[in-house]
Design a protein around this motif. Sequence first.
Motif, PDB file in Angstrom:
ATOM      1  N   GLY A 145      31.839   2.422 -10.740  1.00  0.00           N
ATOM      2  CA  GLY A 145      30.678   3.265 -10.509  1.00  0.00           C
ATOM      3  C   GLY A 145      30.561   3.731  -9.066  1.00  0.00           C
ATOM      4  N   PRO A 146      29.661   4.688  -8.827  1.00  0.00           N
ATOM      5  CA  PRO A 146      29.554   5.304  -7.505  1.00  0.00           C
ATOM      6  C   PRO A 146      28.920   4.424  -6.440  1.00  0.00           C
ATOM      7  CG  PRO A 146      27.913   6.212  -8.981  1.00  0.00           C
ATOM      8  CD  PRO A 146      28.777   5.309  -9.808  1.00  0.00           C
ATOM      9  N   GLU A 147      28.233   3.343  -6.815  1.00  0.00           N
ATOM     10  CA  GLU A 147      27.571   2.510  -5.810  1.00  0.00           C
ATOM     11  C   GLU A 147      28.535   1.528  -5.141  1.00  0.00           C
ATOM     12  OE1 GLU A 147      27.101   0.657  -9.813  1.00  0.00           O
ATOM     13  OE2 GLU A 147      26.681   2.629  -9.040  1.00  0.00           O
ATOM     14  N   TYR A 148      29.749   1.405  -5.662  1.00  0.00           N
ATOM     15  CA  TYR A 148      30.734   0.492  -5.073  1.00  0.00           C
ATOM     16  C   TYR A 148      31.666   1.240  -4.129  1.00  0.00           C
ATOM     17  CZ  TYR A 148      29.188  -2.854  -8.543  1.00  0.00           C
ATOM     18  OH  TYR A 148      28.429  -3.708  -9.288  1.00  0.00           O
ATOM     19  N   GLN A 149      32.364   0.483  -3.290  1.00  0.00           N
ATOM     20  CA  GLN A 149      33.293   1.079  -2.331  1.00  0.00           C
ATOM     21  C   GLN A 149      34.359   1.885  -3.089  1.00  0.00           C
ATOM     22  OE1 GLN A 149      35.359  -1.787   0.072  1.00  0.00           O
ATOM     23  NE2 GLN A 149      35.723  -0.313   1.698  1.00  0.00           N
ATOM     24  N   PRO A 150      34.510   3.157  -2.765  1.00  0.00           N
ATOM     25  CA  PRO A 150      35.457   3.999  -3.508  1.00  0.00           C
ATOM     26  C   PRO A 150      36.897   3.519  -3.348  1.00  0.00           C
ATOM     27  CG  PRO A 150      33.952   5.337  -2.255  1.00  0.00           C
ATOM     28  CD  PRO A 150      33.745   3.933  -1.805  1.00  0.00           C
ATOM     29  N   ARG A 151      37.573   3.391  -4.481  1.00  0.00           N
ATOM     30  CA  ARG A 151      38.985   3.004  -4.534  1.00  0.00           C
ATOM     31  C   ARG A 151      39.686   3.904  -5.538  1.00  0.00           C
ATOM     32  NH1 ARG A 151      40.139  -2.769  -3.199  1.00  0.00           N
ATOM     33  NH2 ARG A 151      38.255  -3.559  -2.268  1.00  0.00           N
ATOM     34  N   ARG A 152      40.873   4.320  -5.179  1.00  0.00           N
ATOM     35  CA  ARG A 152      41.725   5.074  -6.094  1.00  0.00           C
ATOM     36  C   ARG A 152      42.890   4.158  -6.460  1.00  0.00           C
ATOM     37  NH1 ARG A 152      41.652  10.302  -6.750  1.00  0.00           N
ATOM     38  NH2 ARG A 152      40.708  10.666  -4.723  1.00  0.00           N
TER      39      ARG A 152
END
Length: 156
Positions: free
Chosen positions: A94-101
């Motif tokens: 989800g968007p509230e967590y640190q973005p990871r690809r």
Amino acid sequence: MARRSAKRAGLAGLAAAALLSLGAAAPAVAASLLEKNFWLSGPNYSGVVPACNEQQALDLIASRFAETERRFWNSTLSITEFDKVHEIAFRPWGPEYQPRRYCRGTVYTNDARKRAIYYSIIEDGGFIGASWGVEWCVVGLDRNYAYAPSCKMAGP
């Protein structure tokens, strides 16, 4: 006389226990303005992380892989080529967590072997959070079992 001091000690212990229980039962008080960190608004992630096939990310993985092999495993093993690199997830929680690809691909190493690689590109995951960073796992070369079994823990 000894009996009287034992009685006083017992009463003092009872009084202390009563005071502690009263303190524990007191209602919680909100933080004051000085206790609130109103100047810290929390993480403001943009969600901008390089694509899986970004050459800068692949070069970073290759150089750190070679350094890890040399420094910790006394090996001259290095990644010579990346192939079939593709994204398997982006912000899976989800968007509230640190973005990871999260990415998967194939690497060729200088021992003429082909191996699977799993890696993630993390926003603010670089040195002191100044830029993006990477974490990777090459299947069969996870010698300290950090992402065991078979690099499964390097994925989403």
